[in-house]
Design an enzyme around this catalytic site. Structure first.
Site, PDB file in Angstrom:
ATOM      1  N   HIS A 124       1.431   6.767  -0.456  1.00  0.00           N
ATOM      2  CA  HIS A 124       0.861   6.268   0.106  1.00  0.00           C
ATOM      3  C   HIS A 124      -0.967   5.791  -0.642  1.00  0.00           C
ATOM      4  CE1 HIS A 124      -1.551   4.743   3.723  1.00  0.00           C
ATOM      5  NE2 HIS A 124      -0.068   4.601   4.115  1.00  0.00           N
ATOM      6  N   HIS A 165       0.464  -0.713   0.437  1.00  0.00           N
ATOM      7  CA  HIS A 165      -0.182  -0.110  -0.220  1.00  0.00           C
ATOM      8  C   HIS A 165       1.002   1.557  -0.470  1.00  0.00           C
ATOM      9  CE1 HIS A 165       1.266  -0.350   4.093  1.00  0.00           C
ATOM     10  NE2 HIS A 165       0.908   0.930   4.051  1.00  0.00           N
TER      11      HIS A 165
END
Length: 154
Positions: free
Chosen positions: A77, A62
């Site tokens: 992110h 992620h």
């Protein structure tokens, strides 16, 4: 663009202020200054590309950090709280320690998996350890394509 001082968009979408990210760590700029992207709607897999040339210092499904030759760490992110998905819906294309150029593919993800998990798919792009508001972008509220300029390093 190949300038090492410019940070390019890792995904297509609308540029938003970090203040609008639904996570206090990013909205309060605790990790650093930057911007975020609200990805363009996509029915298939989304490719996330390196925003700058450098070495992949950290890589999670992620999120990843690219460390430039000028010793700047740039965090990408993918989504908010998506760490809780434990990699489901994400595919790593690169590896930690890989040398990447701006625009190289690093991760792909399934936006439907993030939506089904109930998380935001906003993508903060942060200059790590920078002072709050030290990064500005002329593209806030604009829609950008992959590889368009997001901001320049201070």
């Amino acid at each position: 663009m190949s300038d090492a001082r410019v940070i390019l968009s890792p995904v297509a979408g609308q540029v938003i202020s970090l203040a609008d990210v639904p996570d206090p760590v990013f909205s309060a700029q605790m990790v650093g200054s930057g911007v975020a992207l609200r990805p363009a709607p996509n029915d298939g897999s989304v490719e996330v590309r390196s925003p700058v040339a450098g070495t992949i210092l950290k890589l999670h499904p992620h999120a990843f950090v690219v460390f430039t030759e000028d010793k700047a760490g740039v965090l990408v992110h993918i989504g908010i709280d998506t760490v809780k998905m434990k990699g489901a819906g994400f595919e790593l294309v690169a590896a930690e320690g890989d040398r990447v150029e701006a625009g190289d593919l690093v991760v792909t993800y399934d936006p439907a998996a993030i939506a089904a998990a109930g998380y935001s798919d906003v993508v903060p792009v942060v200059l790590m350890d920078s002072k709050p508001d030290s990064v500005t972008s002329a593209n806030i509220d604009d829609t950008v394509a992959v590889g368009d300029l997001l901001f320049e390093l201070p």
